[in-house]
Every structure is written in structure tokens, then in C-alpha cells.
Design a protein around this motif. Sequence first.
Motif, PDB file in Angstrom:
ATOM      1  N   HIS A 120       6.012  -5.933   3.258  1.00  0.00           N
ATOM      2  CA  HIS A 120       4.951  -6.035   2.234  1.00  0.00           C
ATOM      3  C   HIS A 120       4.094  -7.270   2.473  1.00  0.00           C
ATOM      4  CE1 HIS A 120       3.697  -5.350  -2.184  1.00  0.00           C
ATOM      5  NE2 HIS A 120       2.930  -6.308  -1.701  1.00  0.00           N
ATOM      6  N   HIS A 155      -0.278  -8.227   2.823  1.00  0.00           N
ATOM      7  CA  HIS A 155      -1.685  -7.785   2.811  1.00  0.00           C
ATOM      8  C   HIS A 155      -2.450  -8.611   3.831  1.00  0.00           C
ATOM      9  CE1 HIS A 155      -1.144  -5.707  -1.115  1.00  0.00           C
ATOM     10  NE2 HIS A 155      -0.248  -6.661  -1.295  1.00  0.00           N
ATOM     11  N   HIS A 209       2.242  -0.576  -5.763  1.00  0.00           N
ATOM     12  CA  HIS A 209       2.438  -1.797  -6.566  1.00  0.00           C
ATOM     13  C   HIS A 209       2.635  -1.378  -8.016  1.00  0.00           C
ATOM     14  CE1 HIS A 209       0.841  -3.877  -3.117  1.00  0.00           C
ATOM     15  NE2 HIS A 209       0.945  -5.055  -3.715  1.00  0.00           N
ATOM     16  N   HIS A 245       6.898  -4.902  -5.791  1.00  0.00           N
ATOM     17  CA  HIS A 245       7.187  -5.843  -6.892  1.00  0.00           C
ATOM     18  C   HIS A 245       8.140  -5.295  -7.956  1.00  0.00           C
ATOM     19  CE1 HIS A 245       4.418  -8.468  -5.010  1.00  0.00           C
ATOM     20  NE2 HIS A 245       3.303  -7.900  -5.460  1.00  0.00           N
ATOM     21  N   ASP A 281       4.140 -11.022   0.852  1.00  0.00           N
ATOM     22  CA  ASP A 281       2.979 -10.545   0.084  1.00  0.00           C
ATOM     23  C   ASP A 281       1.661 -11.100   0.655  1.00  0.00           C
ATOM     24  OD1 ASP A 281       1.831  -8.972  -1.832  1.00  0.00           O
ATOM     25  OD2 ASP A 281       2.231 -10.292  -3.526  1.00  0.00           O
TER      26      ASP A 281
HETATM   27 ZN    ZN Z   1       1.263  -6.949  -2.744  1.00  0.00          ZN
END
Ligand code: ZN
Length: 437
Positions: free
Chosen positions: A41, A43, A270, A309, A375
Motif C-alpha cells: 500500500h 501511493h 480505502h 486502513h 502509504d
Molecule cells: Zn492509502
Amino acid sequence: MSALSSTSQRYEDLKAQIEQKSFTKESMTKFIQQLPKIELHAHLNGCIRESTLASLASERNVKLSSLLHDLQQETHFTEEEKMNESPQEKVNKKRRSLLECFEIFTEIGLCVTDLVALKQICIEALEDFAKQGVVYLELRSTPKVLLDTMYGTKATKKDYIDTILKCMADFEEQDQERYKREMEDVKQNANASSQSLPRLPMTCRYIVSINRAESFEVAQEHTQLAMEYAKKSKYVVGLDLSGSPLKNSFTELEPCFRMAKDAGLKTSIHCGEIPCEKGVDNETDDALIEFSYRDTKKILDFEPDRLGHALLFTDEMYEALERGKKIPIECCPTSNVMTLELATHYEGDLVHGLRRHPRLSKWLENDYPCSINTDDPGIFNTDSSLEFLLLVDAFGFQNPARIVSIVMDSIDHAFESDDFKAKMTGLVTSKINGILY
Ligand code: ZN
Ligand code: IMP
């Protein structure tokens, strides 16, 4: 014995060996730094290095918000650390509430405006993950229309995806070559210690993101792109839903995810970033709680392959997950502490903040399938090793057996074939054996 059962036997043996060994804080840190890791995970635009963001901003005359980018000395320190001249590194001094993170993403968007900048942040992200020992990376990003400065024209979303995939293919090739070279060197040097065994090469995969803030038409376009690319490229493995949880709903976008699922693509969504019930905080109003509850229920009914999450569900939702399919959760410790403001509201540092995580200690206690991820490492000032070191400190692990089991289990959550996972399990097990002795 099948390939899978023989690797799982090796994994059990490995856990037993780790538990028998004694670790100091230093040897545990070193072990975790060398440990092969699985990052599921992250981005792409959230991986931007601070130095790259600053230089792109200055080239483009973008003024970055000083509140968000200068060090905020007054936040996230404990009283004790304020007295200490060299505060420990697991203190994050930056303002990173969920809303502040979305302000930063807007600023990043003003800086990553062309394919050259995209290529730069992508290569740097791959280098940064590999440096932390990541052996399998699933990087996600929302396709965007950028500029092609070479021709002075617009670059399409396909150009955006092609740029990322080319970076991944080139990186994998170079990393494989580096590994072969370094292994040759080790073979020729009979005295080489296991500590000097080369880092395993990294496999890269791409997940197409849908940003909640964009329209249904854009979501459809990204779904089509994901499906088209998944057919022709091994790199594209899934579809993600991210973006501000205050915008739009999964309910409206569900047809896109259903279409992707039917086409054999994996999905990650998410969820649980805002409360689904009253009494969690004093900020979320009743209408938003009601919306969040209904939307989260829809996501859980859809049964994505992984949940991003999954922080603020109701007990009933967590119990249903436990009893049911146990959908793997992508946990991002530092991101959770920062966006939920667990460190600002309470004792100030990440370690104490993580102990106040709404669910992580329960997931660990119950062995709930859960990977540990970064993240947005550029935004949260973290990396894949620091996330595990934070876990060790917050939950007082005396040896890395629990960390190793999280890594090994995460292989199983990858959007890849069983064959691939069995091979990866074998590779990771051998490497861990190498760094243990
Ligand atoms: Zn994320
Ligand atoms: P990109 O998709 O490569 O542009 O990466 C940045 C984007 O990821 C942001 O604009 C958000 O849409 C999404 N994102 C990053 N972190 C989070 C998060 O914690 N929650 C929801 N979305 C996020």
C-alpha cells in the motif's frame, strides 16, 4: 510434499529458530533493516522525496505551504523529549491530519506536471523501496493528464501508465543484473559472511487508482484502463479506491469495481478513515457518520480482495470480518497515527501514538491477516524499515519472529498467482536464514 507445504514447513522452522535466538535492540534493528519486505500500500505521488518536491516547486514557481512543509517543532514531542537534546527519531514533527494530507496532494499535483517529473518520482520511489529491502512492491497511482515537454503537447493517461510501467520494467532488469553480479562476487569470495549476501531483487507491480473526488465517468475510464492494461501487461494487477473519504461514495462507484472483479482484476478499497458510529470523536457530524456507516457496509458486502486502513469500523463490522472471509487489511502505522492525530492529541510521539491505534493491537493479538505498509512515505517521513521498527517499539517485541510472520503472511495477500507466491516465500525464507546466521 507439495511446493507450498514444503515452504510453509521451512517457514515454521524459521520462526522456531528466531524465537530461540536472543536479540539486542541493535541486532533487532539490523535484522529488520536487512529483512526482505512486502509493500502493498503505497501511493506514487505520496512517495515523492521532500527534496524533489522542493526543487520541482522552485522550478515551477509553486509556493509550498510553510505550515505543512517547515518543521513544526511544537507538535508531536513528549515533554521528556522536549528536554532531551537529541530526541529519538520516531518522532514526526510535521502536521499531517487527513485534511492537511489532501492539501499536500494538491500541492504535489502542481509540481508533478509533466512526464519527466513523473518518471523522476517513480524511479526515486522504486529506489527508496528497494533500499529498504522491499522484494515485492505494489505501487498505486491515479492516472493523470500531464504535459509532454519533449513535444510541447498533452500526455494522455495511457502515457502516464506507460511511463510508470517502463520505469518498473527498467528497474527490475537493472536490479536483477545487480543481484547476479553481486552473487557472482560472493561466490568468488569464499570468506564472504552471510551478512554480506546481496539484497534480493525487487518485483514491481502497479495498481490503477480511482480518486473518490473525481466523477463516475472518470472512474469508469480508469476501470477500463486497468482492465485493458491487465490483459497485456504483467505489471498491472488491480484497481484501488482512494482519495478524500469526504468526497463521493463507494455506493455510486460500485459498478466499476464489480466490472473489474468480473474481469479478474484484484481490488483494494480505502475505508474506515472516518467514524462509522457516534462517540469516536467530537468532530464528525451525525450526517457524515450515517454516510460513512452505509458506505462502509457497502464496501464490506462487496468483499474487495484487500481493505486499505480499515480503521474506524463498528465492533459488529470487525466481528463479521473475523467470522467471515477475513479480508486482509493493509495497515499503515505512521500514516494512521498522523491522520488520526493520535500523536498530537495524546502523548506526542509515534510510539505512544501507535499504542492508541484503534485496532492494530487486536489484529496482532488475533493474528488477523494484516500487512504493514508506508502509504505515503514522502509525506509521513517514513520508510518500510521504520514502520516495522515502530511496531517493535510500540508493542515491545523481544525478537523479530512476529515481524517475520507478518512479512511471510503478506506474501499471500499479493495480487499475484499462487506459483509466484510460493517462489517468493522460498526466496524470502532463504534470505532470512542467510541474515540469521
Ligand atoms: Zn492509502
Ligand atoms: P497518486 O494517486 O499517485 O496521485 O497518489 C496520491 C493520491 O493518493 C492522493 O491524491 C489521494 O487520492 C491518494 N491517497 C494517498 N494517501 C491517502 C490516504 O491516506 N487516504 C486516501 N487517499 C490517499
